[in-house]
Design an enzyme around this catalytic site. Sequence first.
Site: not given
Ligand code: NAD
Length: 498
Positions: A182, A254, A290
């Site tokens: 997470p 997603e 999102c």
């Molecule tokens: P984020 O991409 O910064 O982080 C998401 C997850 O990825 C976190 O657990 C993070 O620690 C991990 N992560 C970060 N860098 C990584 C890497 N290089 N490799 C693998 N994992 C990595 O996103 P956020 O700030 O937590 O969430 C916001 C974003 O999520 C917004 O853009 C939102 O639109 C999107 N979102 C999309 C949906 C959908 O269903 N399409 C739903 C909710 C949120």
Amino acid sequence: MTEVTIKTETPLTVNAYINGEIVESEQHEPRENPAKPQETAGYWPLNSVDDAKRAIDAADEAFKSWKKTDLNERIERMQKAIDKVRENQNDLVKLLSEEHGKPLYDAEGEMTVSLMFMQYAVDNAERVYSETVNEDDRGKNVLRHEPIGVVSAISPWNYPLALSTEKIAPALLAGNTMVLKPSPMAPLTVTLVTQLIAEEFPAGVLNIVNGEAEIGIELTSNEKVRKIAFTGGTATGRHIMKSAADTIKNITLELGGNDPAIFLEDFDVNDEAAMRRIVISNFLTGGQICMIAKRMYVHESIYDEFVEKYMEAANKWLRIGDPTLEETTVGPVNNKQQLEFVQELIEDSRQNGYEIREVGKVADEDFFNNGYFMYPTVVLGADYDSRVVAEEQFGPVVPILKFRDDEHAIELANDSELGLTSSVWGEEEHAIEVSRHIEAGVTMVNTAAIQGLDIRYPFGGVKQSGIGREYGEEGMLEYVDSHVINIPKQKDLPHIPQ
Ligand code: NAD
């Protein structure tokens, strides 16, 4: 089997769960309460890359026997796990609200969606995953749905629980094993829930590790991982695709959304219930969703009246403050970095001379000033290509813009590299016709955001909003590979010379 006790007292400490065991971490990080940043909601483990590797190894080992289990056994185990989460939901909802900042009603809503989809997956597992055998005059075909292997699930902070459980349930029911990571911005509730679920399965079937990007990189590059189920930002999605490329992993992405909402000429601006819906759908979870209306396009003939009625509704329904109070509809922004990003977009709008209007009511100014709060903000008169319109704000700010006719609205709505959800408001048949031309995975008519989510249908994005689907039967099928066994009646090619 280790029992998970849901602790109501704070701060609590959560740990990784690997191979059927709680693994006490050497290092824990505090998760602040965004409504009161001087208070800690709990401590989460900063797991190492070695922990992630151990979790993957455990999942890989467990897959050898889990993939052979009878579907009925998987269904029974998952049902017990869901019942356990349901029994503990009140405490979990409070914790979710505290670590995230979302008001209690909103945390309850997230729990409801989580339980609803896990239950849908259980109720539909037999129909979706069972082998089918067909026979006709061309032959016999056995269509099997094989589990893919070790799944790495990575979730974001905005809906930490729903966006994790929607991956866990179908993946395990299909016979896969999983390692979940997470987000550090809301890691507590999802870690407890994952442990609750994992206890109902054999060791190694479901594991959870916490940490920053380096854990995500291991989970998306390790050769034992066969599938990645990721929800998060588009920029991270690009890294993940690259990480997955070397060993050609199956991926579901997603990603971000910059969802347009179109208000047609025949939208009734005097419909108070609809106005309330749109205001809530702009600022639910403080705009940190999102699938929320992030660009509002209003037909020029109703624009002035629309803005006036929108402001009335926003001032009535947006009550910003303590997430634990029943009357609160908007809580704080989840973290300081996000708050600063949203304020930067507003500052950019101010410098460009756009009209900035703060909306809603704050009951307790001292409380407000202490946390990561800001007034929900509406930007009027912005250029179509301005930052506040073109970038995903992911926070409590929304631009309202004008359009000339349906064609213009469709062109503006589609003028984005993203295409997650969208909404069209107005006379139903007219709205459905306009919806047909929108580039998005989901278009809602006369509603938006979570209100328009139907978990029985596939959810996901087009363009750079992602690849693949979650929810519905299509979402469940993302966790299997098809395997066809053909027994044709005619076994030789007819044209091969005898
Ligand atoms: P984020 O991409 O910064 O982080 C998401 C997850 O990825 C976190 O657990 C993070 O620690 C991990 N992560 C970060 N860098 C990584 C890497 N290089 N490799 C693998 N994992 C990595 O996103 P956020 O700030 O937590 O969430 C916001 C974003 O999520 C917004 O853009 C939102 O639109 C999107 N979102 C999309 C949906 C959908 O269903 N399409 C739903 C909710 C949120």
